[in-house]
Every structure is written in structure tokens, then in C-alpha cells.
Motif scaffolding. Structure first.
Motif, PDB file in Angstrom:
ATOM      1  N   ASP A  75       0.811  -1.219   0.000  1.00  0.00           N
ATOM      2  CA  ASP A  75       0.000   0.000   0.000  1.00  0.00           C
ATOM      3  C   ASP A  75       0.842   1.265   0.000  1.00  0.00           C
ATOM      4  OD1 ASP A  75      -2.301  -1.555   0.134  1.00  0.00           O
ATOM      5  OD2 ASP A  75      -2.442  -1.400   2.325  1.00  0.00           O
ATOM      6  N   ALA A  76       2.059   1.183   0.530  1.00  0.00           N
ATOM      7  CA  ALA A  76       2.871   2.382   0.721  1.00  0.00           C
ATOM      8  C   ALA A  76       3.431   2.946  -0.578  1.00  0.00           C
ATOM      9  CB  ALA A  76       4.016   2.101   1.691  1.00  0.00           C
ATOM     10  N   ALA A  77       3.405   2.174  -1.660  1.00  0.00           N
ATOM     11  CA  ALA A  77       3.823   2.734  -2.950  1.00  0.00           C
ATOM     12  C   ALA A  77       3.000   3.983  -3.226  1.00  0.00           C
ATOM     13  CB  ALA A  77       3.648   1.701  -4.055  1.00  0.00           C
ATOM     14  N   PHE A  78       3.652   5.079  -3.561  1.00  0.00           N
ATOM     15  CA  PHE A  78       2.996   6.383  -3.573  1.00  0.00           C
ATOM     16  C   PHE A  78       1.778   6.433  -4.493  1.00  0.00           C
ATOM     17  CE2 PHE A  78       2.757  11.032  -4.387  1.00  0.00           C
ATOM     18  CZ  PHE A  78       2.695  11.458  -3.072  1.00  0.00           C
ATOM     19  N   ASP A  79       1.838   5.748  -5.615  1.00  0.00           N
ATOM     20  CA  ASP A  79       0.702   5.714  -6.537  1.00  0.00           C
ATOM     21  C   ASP A  79      -0.036   4.378  -6.445  1.00  0.00           C
ATOM     22  OD1 ASP A  79       1.307   8.260  -7.532  1.00  0.00           O
ATOM     23  OD2 ASP A  79       2.755   7.434  -8.935  1.00  0.00           O
ATOM     24  N   SER A  80      -0.130   3.851  -5.231  1.00  0.00           N
ATOM     25  CA  SER A  80      -0.554   2.463  -5.038  1.00  0.00           C
ATOM     26  C   SER A  80      -1.931   2.141  -5.598  1.00  0.00           C
ATOM     27  CB  SER A  80      -0.527   2.112  -3.546  1.00  0.00           C
ATOM     28  OG  SER A  80      -1.426   2.919  -2.822  1.00  0.00           O
ATOM     29  N   THR A  81      -2.874   3.051  -5.545  1.00  0.00           N
ATOM     30  CA  THR A  81      -4.225   2.702  -5.972  1.00  0.00           C
ATOM     31  C   THR A  81      -4.536   3.095  -7.410  1.00  0.00           C
ATOM     32  OG1 THR A  81      -5.073   4.732  -4.959  1.00  0.00           O
ATOM     33  CG2 THR A  81      -5.164   2.716  -3.650  1.00  0.00           C
ATOM     34  N   PHE A  82      -3.502   3.386  -8.207  1.00  0.00           N
ATOM     35  CA  PHE A  82      -3.743   3.637  -9.624  1.00  0.00           C
ATOM     36  C   PHE A  82      -3.742   2.345 -10.444  1.00  0.00           C
ATOM     37  CE2 PHE A  82      -1.948   8.135  -9.002  1.00  0.00           C
ATOM     38  CZ  PHE A  82      -3.217   8.619  -8.748  1.00  0.00           C
ATOM     39  N   LEU A  83      -3.732   1.189  -9.751  1.00  0.00           N
ATOM     40  CA  LEU A  83      -3.852  -0.109 -10.410  1.00  0.00           C
ATOM     41  C   LEU A  83      -2.823  -0.294 -11.515  1.00  0.00           C
ATOM     42  CD1 LEU A  83      -7.763  -0.446 -10.651  1.00  0.00           C
ATOM     43  CD2 LEU A  83      -6.246  -1.105  -8.779  1.00  0.00           C
TER      44      LEU A  83
END
Length: 254
Positions: free
Chosen positions: A129-137
Motif C-alpha cells: 500500500d505504501a507505494a505512492f501511486d498504489s491505488t492507480f492499479l
């Protein structure tokens, strides 16, 4: 709100529930575009990839509540590239809570359990989750992204994407048909109480800096609804020292 906040706030709900969701109706429709096109439209709708790439950190603050329980408080969320996150909350009648990932380790602090280093599945999810653009799939982080028609989500028509990430975790993502914006998600999260299904709704998209960001996030889990209303969102202002592990957590490292 940068989209990384969704995962952080899930951990906040789990902490608050420990200290103290309904699924969307689905209607199949074969006309939905493919998954990558749906995600690309969302990115363009909030400001475009070039604008988002210029952001190195974000900070947001606002009010939180659990209406049915009469609980209120404040929340502050920070994130920095490439993979550092910090959530701090102060909840009336409960106290101060913290959830963070410093690029290597993840931890939580709450008044009931005290400081705790995350391990196992919780650590894996925190790191992902910590990846900065994590929810851009990003397809590089997912083994499967499948467009699954149109559903009614949060009272509106939404394109549905069934996703499986690199950890093997499944989620269902919804994108508003009319605006293209990410409307929310249904996922299973690891918590101190075990795996729990969480439904999150992203609402009230407004301009913050050069992009559109949701200023209201509603999440439900275990029958508890939490509402976050952000009052301020800033970009590129987070100091590097913001993610330093507290001494009480450091003491747990062997």
C-alpha cells in the motif's frame, strides 16, 4: 487526498474498532471498456499523469467521525515517494492512534495495545500500500485486472474492475461511468482481528493543487461506518523526518 490514503485509513478504522459493509448491487453490462482504459480515464480526470508525477509528497488533515457510535476526532495523513506513509488520529474517548510505514518497517500505536510492529500479512499489505501511486492499479503490481461490466455503486452507475494484486489479494474497484472518477472499492484487509471485508466510498472530488481529489472518504467494516472529511490537502510540503519511528516502537526491534 492522494489515493494512497485509502489503505492508511482502513488501518485507522481497524485500530478504532479494536479500541472502542455492505456490498454494491451488481448489474452486468457488456459495454464497459477494458480495465486499463477505465483506469487511464480516471487518471486523466483527476489531472493527468504528468501533473501527478510532479508530486513528491502529500499531507492532508481533517475531521473524522463514526456517527452511529457518536465518536469524533481529527486525522492527519502524510505520504512521500517512493513508499513512506504516516497516519495520526486523535479520537475523543479513545486517544491517539498512529499507523505508518517508513520504507522498511510498519507499525501501529493505540491506547489499548500500545506500540506494535506489523509482521506477516499485515506487513506485506502495508508495504504494498505504501507505494505512492498504489491505488492507480499499475498493471506491473497486479496479476489480473478484469473489466466486469457496470454496477450500481454508492447510488450511481460505475464500471467495475475485478483486481488481483501481486500479493494474491482480491478487490473490486468502481469508477463512475459519468465522470470517470474512482468511486470506491470493496476489499479484504488483514487487521488485528483477522481478515475483514472493507467497503470504501470516495466522494466530493474537488480541486487540490493541480488535481482533483476526494475530500470525503466513507468506509464501512464490521457494521461500523467511518466518515473522513478533509479540510486541507497539501503537496510537496512533507519534511523527510516526518516518518521517523517513535522510540516506543524502536524498542520492540530485536
Amino acid at each position: 487526498m492522494h489515493p494512497i490514503m485509502r489503505a492508511l485509513i482502513v488501518r485507522l478504522i481497524a485500530l478504532a474498532v479494536f479500541a472502542s459493509a455492505p456490498l454494491a448491487a451488481q448489474q452486468a453490462a457488456p459495454q464497459a471498456p477494458d480495465a486499463r482504459a477505465i483506469v487511464a480515464r480516471h487518471i486523466e480526470a483527476i489531472g493527468g499523469a504528468k501533473s501527478l508525477a510532479s508530486v513528491t509528497s502529500m499531507r492532508a488533515s481533517g475531521a473524522l467521525s463514526m456517527p452511529a457510535q457518536g465518536i469524533t476526532g481529527t486525522v492527519e495523513i502524510s505520504a512521500s515517494r517512493p513508499n513512506k506513509t504516516l497516519l495520526k488520529a486523535e479520537i475523543a474517548g479513545i486517544g491517539k492512534l498512529e499507523s505508518a510505514f517508513d520504507g522498511e518497517r510498519a507499525w501501529t500505536v493505540d491506547p489499548i495495545t500500545g506500540p506494535m510492529l506489523l509482521t506477516g500479512k499485515q506487513l506485506d499489505q502495508a508495504r504494498f500500500d505504501a507505494a505512492f501511486d498504489s491505488t492507480f492499479l499499475d498493471p506491473a503490481r497486479y496479476t489480473s485486472l478484469t473489466a466486469a461490466g457496470v454496477a450500481t455503486f454508492d447510488g450511481r452507475k460505475a464500471y467495475r474492475i475485478d483486481a488481483v494484486n501481486a500479493l494474491g489479494d482480491k478487490s473490486t474497484e468502481y469508477f463512475d461511468v459519468e465522470t470517470g472518477l474512482h468511486a470506491g472499492t470493496v476489499s479484504t484487509r488483514e487487521t488485528p482481528m483477522g481478515p475483514i471485508e472493507v467497503t470504501a466510498y470516495m466522494r466530493d472530488y474537488r480541486k487540490a493543487g493541480e488535481s482533483l481529489q476526494p475530500h470525503e472518504l466513507v468506509q464501512t467494516m464490521m457494521g461500523v461506518e467511518q466518515v473522513i472529511k478533509l479540510q486541507q490537502i497539501e503537496f510537496n510540503t512533507v519534511a523527510p523526518g516526518a516518518f521517523v519511528m517513535p522510540p516506543a516502537v524502536k524498542a520492540l526491534i530485536k
